[in-house]
Design a protein around this motif. Structure first.
Motif, PDB file in Angstrom:
ATOM      1  N   LEU A 182       0.530  -1.362  -0.121  1.00  0.00           N
ATOM      2  CA  LEU A 182       0.182   0.410   0.002  1.00  0.00           C
ATOM      3  C   LEU A 182       0.687   1.174   0.112  1.00  0.00           C
ATOM      4  O   LEU A 182       0.531   1.809  -0.925  1.00  0.00           O
ATOM      5  N   LEU A 184       3.671   1.456  -1.956  1.00  0.00           N
ATOM      6  CA  LEU A 184       4.011   2.010  -2.436  1.00  0.00           C
ATOM      7  C   LEU A 184       2.915   2.804  -4.283  1.00  0.00           C
ATOM      8  O   LEU A 184       3.462   2.617  -4.814  1.00  0.00           O
ATOM      9  N   ASP A 185       2.287   3.332  -3.341  1.00  0.00           N
ATOM     10  CA  ASP A 185       0.835   4.245  -4.545  1.00  0.00           C
ATOM     11  C   ASP A 185       1.721   4.631  -5.422  1.00  0.00           C
ATOM     12  O   ASP A 185       0.588   4.291  -6.881  1.00  0.00           O
ATOM     13  N   GLU A 187       4.429   4.564  -6.582  1.00  0.00           N
ATOM     14  CA  GLU A 187       5.487   4.036  -7.583  1.00  0.00           C
ATOM     15  C   GLU A 187       3.994   2.813  -9.164  1.00  0.00           C
ATOM     16  O   GLU A 187       4.353   2.763  -9.756  1.00  0.00           O
ATOM     17  N   VAL A 188       3.363   2.574  -8.235  1.00  0.00           N
ATOM     18  CA  VAL A 188       2.210   1.845  -8.543  1.00  0.00           C
ATOM     19  C   VAL A 188       2.104   3.077  -9.844  1.00  0.00           C
ATOM     20  O   VAL A 188       1.298   2.487 -11.180  1.00  0.00           O
TER      21      VAL A 188
END
Ligand code: SF4
Lengths: 203, 484
Positions: A182, A184-185, A187-188
């Motif tokens: 979560l 890493l939002d 980057e996603v």
């Protein structure tokens, strides 16, 4: 997930190779929508008679001297078959904290680690030694240290086992992996901005 | 194309572009997921977790649901509804419907014209495409690898990760080339290829690896045959199996509901043509089997690795040198009530099951129907034919296959997993023997105490007619060769 750093307890041997997830928890118990009560159904078809209720006195999990064991020692290639996470849920429900084998099926290993059930891969000699040890003395206890990745036999001999760094960190700190993802939002989002989606299921 | 001069495998070409964050010494890679398939059995606890944490499904538009595992396959009632008699199954199905609705996930409910086994409907609807990453809380997700997708099964916790973030933590697997050289003979099918591969490598032989099936025999299979092969990769311990896409793949996808069209189609095919492994790409391991040497295969034991040519004799535990394996074989033969050295040809059976995500597609049903046509199911034997999806069922009915099966004395059922997993009514009775086209012969898999011989649809059909395990080649007259 609870923190897991040490396990101490007795062992129960099931010296059968290729124990599949249908043995660990038969499919008819997968109609649940929660995780409650699966421990009782662990190894159901080996553990109970025809009626599914009367304990089979010959099966080791029903023997008085093996009650309360924390470590299951199994034959080679444990957990093959289906992706059901009900398998580790059932083993945890039955009181196990670790499973020892020479090798684990990939999905089972992943599922176990995400629930704080420790899969411990050892060489065939250690596996055989644990089988005999548990058969001779059901009270023989082992100690497991997650930090040092060691399993200590009753005679003091230490055996090390593999554990990937990330799973170890999560076990020791009681961190569940979703939190990591979560975070890493950004980057996603960046990834999604660069890569067009391939299908639209809602279209 | 080889990038930076380094030859890459199909697997690497799908893996690399999906990396959100590279693997390090401390953390696995973070992999982006293009398509997430969900069903009623492995998802409820994941949805509960989302609710507990107040999370949404990040990309319902990359997610699709279907009911398949715990659904009954009994006939519809007068209202056209398939009744669910089992209260727990009914609750699970209702929970799934509510979860999909609450989180905005499109879903095919029991009896819907698009409902079916999750691994049958993905390809059928054109959702499964080359180069994609596809996951599902189901180990036979490997099926979708037939299209050159990287597709694998995940557990319920991981399912929650994908619902919430569309990503997954994964350590990069190793690769293994499975070369299937030469051509299949008449009466020998895709199912026999994969049963032979698993018999050769054992059920743990692929652990930690992704298979790439290659070679002339694979190239000459239909897409449905390739799906059969990839489907059982997990039975060899591999989470995924892949086949490089080619014209057979593109022809199958073209025109399906979710397939790209127009200029997008051309662009997609151009991308897909770059996917096959480069010449000189190195696999971590390679094996080769020769299709022309294969015969119809059958399993005799309690895992899919215990398989042999149908004409062979059951192995004897005393010939097994490894102690643990000797014990395992002994235990298996006791469960199966078979004698070492016994031939399976002629072994009496009670049930024939044609279905499951391994062999329930239209080619499988056509093959079995072709064989059964004009013949009768043996007296006292129960034959169940369960199409993989409502679409397969409709197609089969439009071709009159249902009538062929019915006239022969077989049951023609509604779509679903059925006796493959025996979760809702369709099951063997203790002690019964079945020839089954599904993928698992574990103790009790098809019903407590039931005994399963895994085989191809052709072998299943021949055995249904004879009432005993039968080599289909013995009854064949001019059947098309090497199909399926
Ligand atoms: S048909 Fe069998 S193997 Fe396939 S998804 Fe259903 S239960 Fe699993």
């Amino acid at each position: 997930m609870e923190k897991l750093s040490h396990i101490q307890g007795t062992i129960v041997p099931i010296p059968v190779n290729d124990i599949d997830t249908d043995q660990i928890i038969p499919a008819r118990f997968l109609k649940v929508t929660d995780k409650v009560g699966l421990g009782k159904a662990a190894f159901c078809d080996w553990r109970y008679g025809e009626d599914g209720e009367t304990p089979n006195p010959d099966f080791i999990l029903n023997k008085v001297e093996y009650q309360g064991a924390a470590v299951l020692v199994a034959g080679d290639n444990f957990g093959c078959g289906s992706s059901r996470e009900h398998a580790p849920w059932a083993l945890l429900g039955a009181g196990f904290k670790a499973v020892v084998s020479t090798d684990f099926a990939d999905i089972f290993r992943n599922n176990a680690l995400k629930n704080g059930l420790l899969p411990i891969a050892v060489d065939a000699d250690t596996q055989q030694q644990l089988f005999s040890l548990a058969e001779e003395d059901p009270r023989a206890a082992v100690q497991i240290n997650v930090e040092t990745q060691t399993l200590t036999l009753p005679d003091g001999r230490k055996v090390s086992f593999p554990l990937d760094g990330f799973s170890k960190y999560c076990l020791l700190n009681g961190v569940d992996q979703l939190g990591y993802l979560l975070a890493l939002d950004d980057e996603v989002r960046e990834f999604e901005a660069k890569n067009p989606q391939r299908v639209v299921t809602t279209a | 194309m080889a990038e930076n001069g380094k030859a890459r495998t199909l697997f690497e070409k799908v893996w690399q572009p999906h990396i959100v964050r590279e693997q390090s010494d401390d953390t696995p890679a973070v992999l982006y997921i293009d398509l997430h398939l969900v069903h009623e059995v492995t998802s409820p606890q994941a949805f509960s977790m989302l609710r507990e944490r107040g999370l949404k499904v990040r990309r319902p538009d990359l997610t699709i649901g279907t009911m398949d595992h715990s659904t009954p396959t009994t006939p519809r009632n007068d209202l056209g509804v398939i009744p669910v008699a089992d209260a727990m199954a009914s609750k699970q199905l209702d929970t799934f419907a509510k979860n999909c609705e609450d989180f905005g996930i499109p879903m095919y409910a029991l009896g819907d014209e698009h409902q079916g086994i999750v691994h049958v409907i993905g390809p059928e609807k054109g959702l499964t495409q080359p180069g994609m990453t596809i996951v599902c809380g189901d180990s036979h997700t490997s099926t979708h690898g037939a299209f050159g997708a990287l597709a694998f099964g995940i557990g319920t916790s991981e399912l929650g990760h994908v619902l919430a973030t569309q990503t997954l933590l994964q350590n990069k697997p190793k690769t293994m080339a499975v070369n299937v050289a030469g051509r299949l003979g008449a009466g020998v099918t895709a199912k026999d290829i994969i049963l032979a591969v698993i018999a050769k490598i054992g059920i743990g032989g692929g652990t930690g690896r992704v298979f790439e099936y290659r070679g002339e025999a694979i190239r000459s299979l239909s897409m449905e045959g390739r799906m059969t092969v990839c489907n059982m990769s997990i039975e060899g311990g591999a989470r995924a199996g892949m086949v490089a896409p080619d014209d057979t793949t593109y022809e199958y996808i073209a025109g399906r509901e979710h397939a790209p069209s127009g200029a997008e189609w051309d662009a997609a095919v151009a991308r897909w043509r770059d996917l096959p492994s480069d010449e000189g790409a190195v696999f971590d391991k390679e094996i080769t089997i020769h299709a022309d040497e294969l015969t119809p295969m059958i399993t005799y034991g309690t895992n899919p690795g215990m398989g042999m040519p149908i004409t062979a004799a059951v192995p004897a535990p005393e010939d097994e040198s490894d102690y643990n394996r000797k014990i395992a074989l002994d235990k298996a033969l006791t469960y199966m009530d078979l004698a070492p050295g016994q031939r399976l040809l002629g072994q009496a059976i009670d049930v024939v099951f044609i279905g499951s995500c391994t062999n329930s597609r239209i080619t499988d049903l056509r093959q079995a129907a072709d064989f059964i046509k004009g013949r009768k199911v043996a007296e006292g034997l129960r034959m169940m034919v369960v199409p993989g999806s409502q679409q397969v069922k409709a197609q089969a009915e439009s071709e009159g296959l249902d009538a062929i099966f019915r006239e022969a004395g077989a049951e023609w059922r509604e779509a679903g997993c059925s006796m493959c997993i025996a979760m809702n009514g369709d099951q063997l009775q203790p002690g019964q023997y079945a020839v089954s086209t599904s993928n698992r012969n574990f103790e009790g898999r098809q019903g407590k105490g039931g005994r399963t011989f895994l085989a191809s649809p052709l072998t299943a059909a021949a055995s249904a007619v004879a009432g005993v395990v039968t080599d289909p080649r013995a009854m064949m007259t001019g059947l098309s060769q090497g199909e399926g």
